[in-house]
Design a protein around this motif. Structure first.
Motif, mmCIF file in Angstrom:
data_model
loop_
_atom_site.group_PDB
_atom_site.id
_atom_site.type_symbol
_atom_site.label_atom_id
_atom_site.label_comp_id
_atom_site.label_asym_id
_atom_site.label_seq_id
_atom_site.Cartn_x
_atom_site.Cartn_y
_atom_site.Cartn_z
ATOM 1 N N PHE B 317 0.856 -1.200 0.000
ATOM 2 C CA PHE B 317 0.000 0.000 0.000
ATOM 3 C C PHE B 317 0.877 1.230 0.000
ATOM 4 N N GLU B 318 0.365 2.311 -0.566
ATOM 5 C CA GLU B 318 1.030 3.603 -0.420
ATOM 6 C C GLU B 318 0.199 4.434 0.540
ATOM 7 N N LEU B 319 0.772 4.843 1.662
ATOM 8 C CA LEU B 319 0.062 5.690 2.610
ATOM 9 C C LEU B 319 0.946 6.861 2.976
ATOM 10 N N THR B 320 0.354 8.021 3.163
ATOM 11 C CA THR B 320 1.129 9.127 3.713
ATOM 12 C C THR B 320 1.353 8.835 5.192
ATOM 13 N N PRO B 321 2.345 9.480 5.818
ATOM 14 C CA PRO B 321 2.551 9.244 7.260
ATOM 15 C C PRO B 321 1.277 9.504 8.056
ATOM 16 N N SER B 322 0.564 10.548 7.698
ATOM 17 C CA SER B 322 -0.650 10.857 8.465
ATOM 18 C C SER B 322 -1.747 9.828 8.233
ATOM 19 N N GLU B 323 -1.794 9.284 7.028
ATOM 20 C CA GLU B 323 -2.807 8.247 6.779
ATOM 21 C C GLU B 323 -2.518 6.993 7.605
ATOM 22 N N LYS B 324 -1.253 6.646 7.662
ATOM 23 C CA LYS B 324 -0.891 5.484 8.493
ATOM 24 C C LYS B 324 -1.291 5.737 9.951
ATOM 25 N N GLU B 325 -0.955 6.934 10.424
ATOM 26 C CA GLU B 325 -1.295 7.252 11.811
ATOM 27 C C GLU B 325 -2.801 7.292 12.038
ATOM 28 N N GLN B 326 -3.496 7.740 11.018
ATOM 29 C CA GLN B 326 -4.942 7.809 11.181
ATOM 30 C C GLN B 326 -5.541 6.412 11.322
ATOM 31 N N LEU B 327 -5.033 5.463 10.555
ATOM 32 C CA LEU B 327 -5.518 4.086 10.698
ATOM 33 C C LEU B 327 -5.262 3.571 12.117
ATOM 34 N N GLU B 328 -4.107 3.938 12.634
ATOM 35 C CA GLU B 328 -3.794 3.516 14.007
ATOM 36 C C GLU B 328 -4.744 4.164 15.025
ATOM 37 N N GLU B 329 -5.024 5.441 14.792
ATOM 38 C CA GLU B 329 -5.959 6.124 15.696
ATOM 39 C C GLU B 329 -7.355 5.519 15.638
ATOM 40 N N LEU B 330 -7.734 5.118 14.431
ATOM 41 C CA LEU B 330 -9.056 4.504 14.261
ATOM 42 C C LEU B 330 -9.170 3.214 15.061
ATOM 43 N N VAL B 331 -8.157 2.395 14.952
ATOM 44 C CA VAL B 331 -8.171 1.135 15.700
ATOM 45 C C VAL B 331 -8.215 1.426 17.198
ATOM 46 N N ASP B 332 -7.407 2.370 17.638
ATOM 47 C CA ASP B 332 -7.410 2.726 19.059
ATOM 48 C C ASP B 332 -8.779 3.218 19.523
ATOM 49 N N ALA B 333 -9.386 4.052 18.716
ATOM 50 C CA ALA B 333 -10.659 4.648 19.131
ATOM 51 C C ALA B 333 -11.728 3.572 19.305
ATOM 52 N N VAL B 334 -11.763 2.608 18.385
ATOM 53 C CA VAL B 334 -12.756 1.534 18.498
ATOM 54 C C VAL B 334 -12.422 0.644 19.694
ATOM 55 N N ALA B 335 -11.142 0.292 19.821
ATOM 56 C CA ALA B 335 -10.744 -0.636 20.888
ATOM 57 C C ALA B 335 -10.972 -0.033 22.269
ATOM 58 N N ASP B 336 -10.824 1.273 22.361
ATOM 59 C CA ASP B 336 -11.002 1.923 23.661
ATOM 60 C C ASP B 336 -12.405 2.508 23.829
ATOM 61 N N ASN B 337 -13.278 2.175 22.904
ATOM 62 C CA ASN B 337 -14.675 2.601 23.007
ATOM 63 C C ASN B 337 -14.804 4.123 23.086
ATOM 64 N N ARG B 338 -14.006 4.826 22.258
ATOM 65 C CA ARG B 338 -14.008 6.285 22.319
ATOM 66 C C ARG B 338 -14.764 6.928 21.166
ATOM 67 N N VAL B 339 -15.267 6.107 20.264
ATOM 68 C CA VAL B 339 -15.832 6.649 19.023
ATOM 69 C C VAL B 339 -16.910 7.705 19.301
ATOM 70 N N ASP B 340 -17.766 7.399 20.285
ATOM 71 C CA ASP B 340 -18.872 8.314 20.570
ATOM 72 C C ASP B 340 -18.422 9.623 21.217
ATOM 73 N N GLU B 341 -17.196 9.617 21.738
ATOM 74 C CA GLU B 341 -16.732 10.838 22.408
ATOM 75 C C GLU B 341 -16.156 11.846 21.424
ATOM 76 N N ILE B 342 -15.885 11.398 20.202
ATOM 77 C CA ILE B 342 -15.215 12.288 19.259
ATOM 78 C C ILE B 342 -16.240 13.222 18.613
#
Ligand code: SF4
Lengths: 298, 378
Positions: B317-342
């Motif tokens: 895959f080609e990802l910008t650094p921020s895109e890679k980080e965003q995918l990581e943030e997405l996983v974190d947000a779901v795993a930590d049940n934070r989606v509704d807080e954003i």
């Protein structure tokens, strides 16, 4: 002291799966025949592994809230309850005749009177008939009516079909309904063709399931053509190919099920006094309220 | 004398008849008849930490009892109302008010101290429950249960229940109305109270919120908790769960870290891979133990078993650094049940809905493939 423990499947996904089990437990609790009444589940808590330790009684009557003998009643429940020396042969059953057998629970030392499932008890026939009364709102329903008892076929469990056939035959013998037919979800005669199997214009359809869920609320109503999308609900009765189909939903939600549970325990030696008669009377009174729930949907 | 009595007649009568066998309980001593050489064969003796009285006739015995009424009502409550020696229920009720266990040698508060505290109400936490004990008429304890976060809330603001079994409904849904399949998940809703419960109803109520936790806590303090470790549970499974014994030790460790830590479950995990092979994941600080992988974990393990069977592939895959980080943030947000807080317009958050939609627009093809790279399956 004696305790009644009702064991059921439960669900990780469906919040209503445990509701009938709780309701019947409450009915039995209210008649005071047992010092303790508890529920335990395969998929909910207390788990089958831990339910026995939640009661203080030395004698525990365990009644499986399942429709037929099979994998759960013969393998899962005895194993999870740690019934020492369990052997299905002790039930000496032909597939619908399990009664009870006594074991010691290995972890708690309690005497466990392990009963056959509710679904194969003779009094279950009365519940099927009562369900027909509830759904039609007619305590004398029968004349001019057909009745279908519906279950899984043999695909999942051979005894499941036996239980269906057993009760269908018993209702038939009573001669109350013009026609009685066993129908199945995954084999002939299929519930999809319900209209083909009856001459009577009015047909009550009673699924032999302990709780409402995917099969009774989505599959069967769509298969029978009561609705093209279960989310929209369906009418009771609903017109299908010139018949009026009175679809009853899971028989296990019928308040009279509490009586079957009690009778199972009584047959196993529990001292329940006149509780059976009291429950039969009380559940008749609550029936009007129960028949209000017709269409499934959300 | 009688009209001034603090000791209830029925309780006194019970004590008097119990004295014939001899009573020794929570600092109270009552006895009738000869026990040792200096006691009168036809007299009562009554003792409490406040003093001992011997050679009493029936009237003097009553007077002595009146000098320590709390000891009498305390005895009556535990020995005639609660009973249940050697049961989790009794041990739990005693623990609630800081009484010593009467099964073992253990220090605890004395009767006078307990009554002082009970008069004001004494509270203990049990998971997310706050259980408050008070002493009512004639020494009978009353119990109240509410959410720990509702500690100071006036009852008028809470949904008050009297039937302990209503707890089944309260426990069924989280604050967002979603079904709670794991009773000990830290997701109890607030806004309710169970009031004026007696000991049995209190036990029933707590057991409806957190089934079998008291029984297992009790076994643990008696040194008799029967832990079933992963390996045994996995091997016992049949039917569709038969496969879970395939999972290797690392996967089991991941499961414990996924499901059993305090943020997900209030039980303290006492099971390991097997007796000699500890799982290196914090067990949690919960008061009550988890003695065996639960059905939710077993069911999830089945899914992980089939997922772990897959071989990995290399994808490019080609990802910008921020895109890679965003995918990581997405996983974190779901795993930590934070989606509704954003917040909706908080586009600085990687798991923000607009940010995520934008990412999908940019990176997914019409079949939903990341960066247009097809998933490879054998
Ligand atoms: S296994 Fe025990 S600690 Fe883990 S989630 Fe289930 S109940 Fe909680």
């Amino acid at each position: 002291m004696q305790a009644l423990v009702i064991v059921a499947h439960g669900s990780h996904l469906n919040p209503d799966s445990s509701t009938p089990t709780y309701e019947h437990a409450d009915t039995v609790r209210a008649v005071g025949a047992f010092d303790e009444v508890k529920t335990g589940f395969w998929k909910e808590e207390p788990s089958l592994r831990e339910v026995l330790r939640t009661v203080e009684s030395d004698d525990v009557y365990v009644v499986p809230f399942f429709v037929s003998e099979g994998y759960f009643t013969e393998e899962v429940i005895p194993r999870e309850l740690r019934l020492d020396g369990w052997d299905v042969a002790d039930w000496d059953s032909d597939g619908t005749s399990a009664d009870h057998a006594v074991y010691t629970a290995a972890d708690t030392g309690q005497r466990v009177h392990y009963c056959g499932p509710v679904g194969t008890h003779d009094s279950m026939t009365d519940v099927i008939v009562r369900r027909a009364e509830s759904i039609t709102g007619d305590p004398n329903v029968g004349d001019g009516f057909g009745l279908a008892v519906v279950g899984h076929g043999t695909e999942r469990n051979e005894n499941s079909a036996k239980a269906i056939e057993y009760h269908a035959e018993r209702v038939r013998e009573r001669g109350r309904f013009d026609e009685v037919q066993a129908l199945y979800m995954d084999e002939e005669p299929e519930v999809d063709d319900v209209a083909d199997y009856f001459e009577s214009e009015d047909v009550v359809v009673v699924p032999l399931f302990v709780a409402d869920g995917y099969h009774t609320q989505e599959d069967i109503p769509e298969d029978m053509g009561l609705t093209d999308d279960y989310r929209k609900g369906y009418d009771v009765p609903a017109e299908v190919d010139g018949h009026r189909i009175w679809y009853a939903g899971a028989v296990g939600t019928e308040p009279l099920m509490a009586d079957v549970i009690l009778e199972r325990a009584r047959d196993a030696g529990a001292d329940v006094g006149d509780a059976v008669e009291v429950v039969r009377e009380r559940t008749r009174k609550t029936e009007a309220a129960a028949s209000g729930s017709s269409a499934a949907g959300d | 004398m009688a009209e001034l009595a603090e000791v209830d007649d029925e309780q006194f009568a019970a004590l008097k008849s119990a004295a014939e066998e001899g009573v020794q309980f929570d600092g109270l001593y009552a006895h009738y008849g000869r026990e040792d050489y200096d006691r009168d064969p036809d007299a009562y003796a009554f003792g409490s930490p406040a003093g001992e009285h011997t050679k009493l006739d029936a009237e003097a015995f009553r007077e002595a009892a009146e000098s320590a009424p709390r000891y009498v009502s305390n005895w009556y409550y535990w020995e005639r109302v609660v009973e249940g020696h050697g049961t989790p229920r009794r041990a739990f009720l005693r623990w609630l008010e800081g009484a010593p266990s009467d099964m073992r040698d253990e220090s605890g508060l004395g009767v006078e101290d307990r009554y002082e505290r009970l008069a004001a109400g004494t509270s203990r936490e049990w998971g997310q429950l706050l259980v408050r004990t008070t002493v009512g008429d004639r020494g009978h304890r009353r119990y109240e249960v509410r959410h720990v976060d509702d500690e100071g809330a006036p009852l008028d603001d809470l949904d008050v229940h009297e039937s302990p079994l209503d707890a089944r409904e309260v426990a069924k849904y989280d604050p967002k109305g979603r079904y709670r399949p794991l009773k000990t998940a830290p997701s109890l809703q607030r806004g309710w109270a169970f009031t004026d419960l007696d000991g049995r109803d209190l036990y029933e109520c707590v057991d409806a919120f957190y089934p079998a936790t008291v029984a297992n806590w009790y076994r643990e303090r008696e040194g008799a908790l029967d832990v079933t470790h992963w390996e045994e549970t996995a091997e016992r499974q049949t039917g569709i769960y038969d496969v879970i014994d395939e999972l290797d030790a690392e996967a089991v460790e991941r499961i414990a870290a996924t499901c059993c830590v305090d943020s997900q479950c209030l039980k303290r995990r006492q099971w390991d891979h097997d007796e000699d092979d500890e799982i290196d994941v914090p067990r949690g600080d919960g008061l009550f133990p988890c003695r065996e992988p639960c059905s939710l974990v077993v069911a999830a393990a089945r899914k992980w078993t089939t997922l772990e069977r897959e071989e990995s592939h290399s994808y490019e895959f080609e990802l910008t650094p921020s895109e890679k980080e965003q995918l990581e943030e997405l996983v974190d947000a779901v795993a930590d049940n934070r989606v509704d807080e954003i917040r909706e317009a908080d586009v600085y958050e990687g798991a923000n809905r607009y940010r995520t939609r934008y990412l999908r627009e940019k990176l997914f093809d019409e079949d939903g493939n990341l960066a247009g790279v097809a998933t490879e399956r054998e």
